[in-house]
Design an enzyme around this catalytic site. Structure first.
Site, PDB file in Angstrom:
ATOM      1  N   ASN A 214      -0.705   2.019   5.956  1.00 44.29           N
ATOM      2  CA  ASN A 214       0.069   0.984   5.258  1.00 44.29           C
ATOM      3  C   ASN A 214       0.589   0.035   6.334  1.00 44.29           C
ATOM      4  OD1 ASN A 214       3.438   1.074   3.885  1.00 44.29           O
ATOM      5  ND2 ASN A 214       1.929  -0.517   3.727  1.00 44.29           N
ATOM      6  N   GLY A 215       0.315  -1.260   6.171  1.00 44.37           N
ATOM      7  CA  GLY A 215       0.790  -2.231   7.166  1.00 44.37           C
ATOM      8  C   GLY A 215      -0.325  -3.188   7.557  1.00 44.37           C
TER       9      GLY A 215
ATOM     10  N   LYS B  30       5.498  -4.273  -5.743  1.00 44.26           N
ATOM     11  CA  LYS B  30       6.951  -4.264  -5.847  1.00 44.26           C
ATOM     12  C   LYS B  30       7.617  -4.350  -4.483  1.00 44.26           C
ATOM     13  CE  LYS B  30      10.655  -2.405  -8.477  1.00 44.26           C
ATOM     14  NZ  LYS B  30      10.859  -3.725  -9.078  1.00 44.26           N
TER      15      LYS B  30
ATOM     16  N   GLU C  51      14.928 -17.588 -12.254  1.00 46.54           N
ATOM     17  CA  GLU C  51      14.575 -16.174 -12.383  1.00 46.54           C
ATOM     18  C   GLU C  51      13.834 -15.914 -13.712  1.00 46.54           C
ATOM     19  OE1 GLU C  51      14.227 -13.701 -10.654  1.00 46.54           O
ATOM     20  OE2 GLU C  51      14.309 -11.990 -12.009  1.00 46.54           O
TER      21      GLU C  51
ATOM     22  N   GLU D  93       5.311 -13.884 -13.635  1.00 43.77           N
ATOM     23  CA  GLU D  93       4.883 -12.613 -13.039  1.00 43.77           C
ATOM     24  C   GLU D  93       4.106 -11.741 -14.015  1.00 43.77           C
ATOM     25  OE1 GLU D  93       8.012 -11.018  -9.748  1.00 43.77           O
ATOM     26  OE2 GLU D  93       8.811 -11.186 -11.761  1.00 43.77           O
TER      27      GLU D  93
ATOM     28  N   HIS E 221      13.720 -36.860 -13.006  1.00 44.28           N
ATOM     29  CA  HIS E 221      13.214 -37.359 -11.725  1.00 44.28           C
ATOM     30  C   HIS E 221      11.800 -36.869 -11.443  1.00 44.28           C
ATOM     31  CE1 HIS E 221      17.095 -39.028 -10.877  1.00 44.28           C
ATOM     32  NE2 HIS E 221      17.671 -37.871 -11.114  1.00 44.28           N
TER      33      HIS E 221
ATOM     34  N   LYS F  71      10.041 -14.475 -14.113  1.00 48.38           N
ATOM     35  CA  LYS F  71       9.684 -13.290 -14.925  1.00 48.38           C
ATOM     36  C   LYS F  71       8.468 -13.593 -15.782  1.00 48.38           C
ATOM     37  CE  LYS F  71      11.237 -10.749 -13.310  1.00 48.38           C
ATOM     38  NZ  LYS F  71      12.026 -10.694 -12.168  1.00 48.38           N
TER      39      LYS F  71
ATOM     40  N   CYS G  78       0.860  -1.176   0.000  1.00 49.00           N
ATOM     41  CA  CYS G  78       0.000   0.000   0.000  1.00 49.00           C
ATOM     42  C   CYS G  78       0.903   1.235   0.000  1.00 49.00           C
ATOM     43  CB  CYS G  78      -0.935   0.106   1.192  1.00 49.00           C
ATOM     44  SG  CYS G  78      -2.041  -1.290   1.353  1.00 49.00           S
TER      45      CYS G  78
ATOM     46  N   TRP H  92      -3.133  -2.468  -1.614  1.00 48.83           N
ATOM     47  CA  TRP H  92      -2.874  -3.861  -1.983  1.00 48.83           C
ATOM     48  C   TRP H  92      -3.558  -4.655  -0.881  1.00 48.83           C
ATOM     49  CZ3 TRP H  92      -0.529  -8.292  -0.024  1.00 48.83           C
ATOM     50  CH2 TRP H  92      -0.228  -9.286  -0.959  1.00 48.83           C
TER      51      TRP H  92
ATOM     52  N   ARG I 274       3.370  -0.118  -5.294  1.00 45.93           N
ATOM     53  CA  ARG I 274       3.145  -0.699  -3.969  1.00 45.93           C
ATOM     54  C   ARG I 274       1.791  -1.386  -3.864  1.00 45.93           C
ATOM     55  NH1 ARG I 274       6.784   1.253  -0.396  1.00 45.93           N
ATOM     56  NH2 ARG I 274       5.479   0.623   1.350  1.00 45.93           N
TER      57      ARG I 274
HETATM   58  C1  G6P Z   1       8.174  -8.660  -4.485  1.00 50.10           C
HETATM   59  C2  G6P Z   1       8.494  -8.157  -5.872  1.00 50.10           C
HETATM   60  C3  G6P Z   1       9.647  -8.963  -6.458  1.00 50.10           C
HETATM   61  C4  G6P Z   1      10.847  -8.921  -5.522  1.00 50.10           C
HETATM   62  C5  G6P Z   1      10.479  -9.404  -4.111  1.00 50.10           C
HETATM   63  C6  G6P Z   1      11.600  -9.132  -3.132  1.00 50.10           C
HETATM   64  O1  G6P Z   1       7.605  -9.918  -4.542  1.00 50.10           O
HETATM   65  O2  G6P Z   1       7.354  -8.235  -6.709  1.00 50.10           O
HETATM   66  O3  G6P Z   1      10.021  -8.414  -7.704  1.00 50.10           O
HETATM   67  O4  G6P Z   1      11.871  -9.720  -6.027  1.00 50.10           O
HETATM   68  O5  G6P Z   1       9.341  -8.673  -3.651  1.00 50.10           O
HETATM   69  O6  G6P Z   1      11.769  -7.748  -3.009  1.00 50.10           O
HETATM   70  P1  G6P Z   1      13.104  -7.042  -2.572  1.00 50.10           P
HETATM   71  O7  G6P Z   1      12.764  -5.573  -2.618  1.00 50.10           O
HETATM   72  O8  G6P Z   1      13.387  -7.498  -1.164  1.00 50.10           O
HETATM   73  O9  G6P Z   1      14.171  -7.417  -3.507  1.00 50.10           O
END
Ligand code: G6P
Length: 615
Positions: A103-104, A610, A488, A495, A511, A492, A2, A77, A27
């Protein structure tokens, strides 16, 4: 998660709140709202869905909203309650005198709600936040002072919060409080700002006061007063915000994600500057505070991170174990928290985080800090909560990353880990790998040019993206140092396109996952010349024999092996050890172009945020 924003001054508050919220969309973006004060009235406007819905509502009320110079806003969020208009912030107390954004997460909200119900409070939402609005209002009833009411209320709240509150009876101020959620105050001339993060206010002021946990602040047009946990007034510490407004513009690119992918060569250059000068000179890492003798005593390293940062940590494990000869564990912060971990003064704990605000990683770091281990934080936000917990702060200097899917920050984390691994090797005086490391350093210096060469022509990647965009599932395989790249790359794709992609060690294919292979399950294999090249090639043969479509990402392929693949994407030549930094760009682009081709909301994928500031 948020995002919260506040403004008090002479300008049109609604415009500033909306512009601020648009920079906080990373956020959360499932609903939004603002509360505007004029005279001693507070008008609230809320909308479910994207911020644009709130903007549309405000446009129709321009005559009323434009007269307000004080307001608070929120982008949500959802944690407690669906992302409906009723659950969107701001929330109010029963008589609507007090209005609040948050926020929290309030952990004891059920318990507090029971007491407030007994007092006759009427609840209008399913959120934990509304409890705080009622609680502060209840305290206000006893003290008739918004600052005291906030101070008393936060003592009763368990959990994480950044609050911004306004009250009809005290129309010239905004009262704020913070615990385990970010909050920055922007200092202006005859005006002041409040935000969850710098991008929301950077176009108005560069002067900031970072609120610390347990502090409560009173913000008026001309003044900011901050009180500590005991209620004592403390002097304001003004700092300069480290970003330019330019950094949050798309600069002609269609999405932030593709802009940020293209920034990666400069990100590498920035990172190497002053640290790696020449291939035959030692790495300089002034940010790393452990002495050589302490480094020699290190018995283990623990890397703690989440999401993309966790994958960077896996690359880190590979290179640190190899070059520094120290055992490295890599663990998701959320798992690290809830078990008996073994760490002591001879343990180096490395927290990796783009935002520096990820709640799980912060909790894990705070927990292990008590064990006297040295804490190194690799982050893109040198102004973050995690940075403040660091014994060694290693900023990765990737610049603000706006797109929710992390790209350039991953690259910056990788580079920091390469430099750290070599630094540890040199500090320990390890003679082995001397020549290999000199070659690696030279390759790191040349990396930005190779990245530029790769990004110069992406037409083949775009063609492959289009060809495979209708598949519903993918398997990504690799071995060795590129296993992290497979994980990774698959993340991507998941996501931003919502396609089910899973990364596996290529040797693990047989396996279990091989049972899923047929012509509808494309397999993407990362193979770089090095010790696992032939092994991955054999794993590709196994996939091919099950009729899976095969996409290869490689720096080399023989004429004979070329026929094995349906599609091949070549990267500039690279050593196995540094190839993750090039291979990942191919996978970032592939995910981007598939999502774009499918018309997905690339920069703001559904359900994600994010900065994940809740555990
Ligand atoms: C969220 C974001 C990811 C990120 C993760 C960790 O899930 O969507 O893109 O990798 O948080 O965030 P950080 O800021 O700790 O790298």
């Amino acid at each position: 998660m948020c995002g919260i924003i506040g403004y008090i001054g002479d300008k049109c508050a609604a415009d500033i709140l909306i512009s601020g919220l648009s920079h906080l969309e990373y956020r959360g973006y499932d609903s939004s709202g603002v509360a505007l004060m004029h005279g001693s009235e507070i008008d609230i406007y809320k909308a479910s869905g994207k911020l644009i819905n709130l903007i549309e509502i405000l446009k129709t009320k321009k005559a009323v909203t434009s007269i307000s110079n004080i307001g608070i806003g929120h982008i949500r969020w959802a944690t407690h309650g669906l992302p409906t208009t009723a659950n969107a912030h701001p929330h109010t107390c029963t008589c609507k005198s007090l209005t609040l954004v948050h926020n929290g997460i309030i952990e004891n909200y059920q318990e507090l709600k029971e007491d407030l119900l007994k007092e006759g409070c009427i609840f209008r939402s399913e959120t934990d936040t509304e409890i705080a609005a009622h609680l502060i209002a209840s305290e206000y009833g006893k003290t008739l002072d918004l600052l005291e009411a906030m101070q008393n209320a936060v003592k009763k709240i368990k959990g994480a919060f950044a609050f911004c509150a306004i009250h009809k009876n005290e129309p010239d101020k905004i009262v704020v409080a913070k615990r385990n959620a970010p909050l920055v105050l922007g200092v202006g001339n005859g005006e002041n700002y409040i935000a969850s993060d710098i991008p929301a206010i950077i176009e108005y002021t560069k002067k900031a006061i970072y609120l610390s946990d347990y502090q409560v602040g009173v913000i008026t047009k001309n003044d900011i007063k901050i009180y500590d946990e005991k209620g004592k007034l403390i002097p304001n510490k003004i700092e300069y915000m480290p970003f330019e407004a330019m950094a949050i513009s798309k600069l002609g690119y269609k999405h932030f994600m593709i802009k940020e992918i293209h920034e990666q060569s400069d990100v590498v250059r920035n990172n190497l500057q002053g640290k790696l000068i020449e291939h035959n000179k030692p790495i300089k890492l002034d940010d790393f505070k452990l002495s050589s003798s302490d480094i020699k005593k290190l018995s283990r390293i623990q890397i703690i991170a989440c999401g993309t940062s966790l994958h960077a940590g896996l690359v880190g494990k590979y290179i640190i174990e190899k070059y520094a000869g120290i055992p490295v564990d890599v663990e998701a912060s959320s798992e690290y928290i809830y078990r008996e971990t073994i760490a002591d003064k001879n343990t180096l704990v490395i927290g990796i985080s783009q935002s520096g605000e990820t709640a799980d990683t912060i909790t894990a770091i705070k927990q292990v800090k008590e064990k006297k281990s040295h804490i190194a934080i690799i982050t893109n936000r040198a102004d973050s909560t995690m940075a403040r917990l660091a014994d060694s702060l290693i900023p990765v200097n990737a610049g603000i990353e706006v797109s929710v899917a992390a790209t350039k920050s991953y690259m910056a984390q990788l580079i920091s880990l390469y430099l750290l691994a070599i630094y540890l090797n040199e500090a320990k005086g390890i003679k082995e790998y001397k020549e290999e490391i000199a070659r690696l350093k030279q390759e790191l210096i040349e990396l930005p040019n190779k990245i530029e060469a790769l990004l110069e022509n992406t037409s083949e990647i775009q063609r492959v993206a289009k060809k495979y965009s209708s598949y519903k599932n993918f398997i990504y395989i690799a071995r060795g140092i590129n296993l992290a790249t497979a994980l990774e790359g698959a993340l991507k794709l998941k996501e931003i396109s919502y396609i089910n992609a899973t990364g596996y060690g290529a040797g693990e294919l047989k396996h279990g996952p091989i049972a899923m292979l047929d012509e509808n399950m494309p397999v993407l294999a990362i193979l770089n010349t090095g010790i696992v090249y032939d092994k991955v090639l054999s794993n590709c043969e196994e996939a091919r024999a099950r009729q899976a479509k095969l996409i290869g990402v490689t720096n080399y392929i023989s004429e004979k092996d070329r026929a094995l693949f349906d599609d091949l994407i070549m990267i500039p030549d690279a050593s196995d050890i540094l190839s993750p930094a090039l291979n990942i760009i191919v996978l970032q682009l592939l995910a981007y172009y598939i999502a774009e081709y499918l018309g997905k909301d690339v920069d703001q994928p559904r359900n994600l945020a994010k900065s994940v500031t809740v555990e």
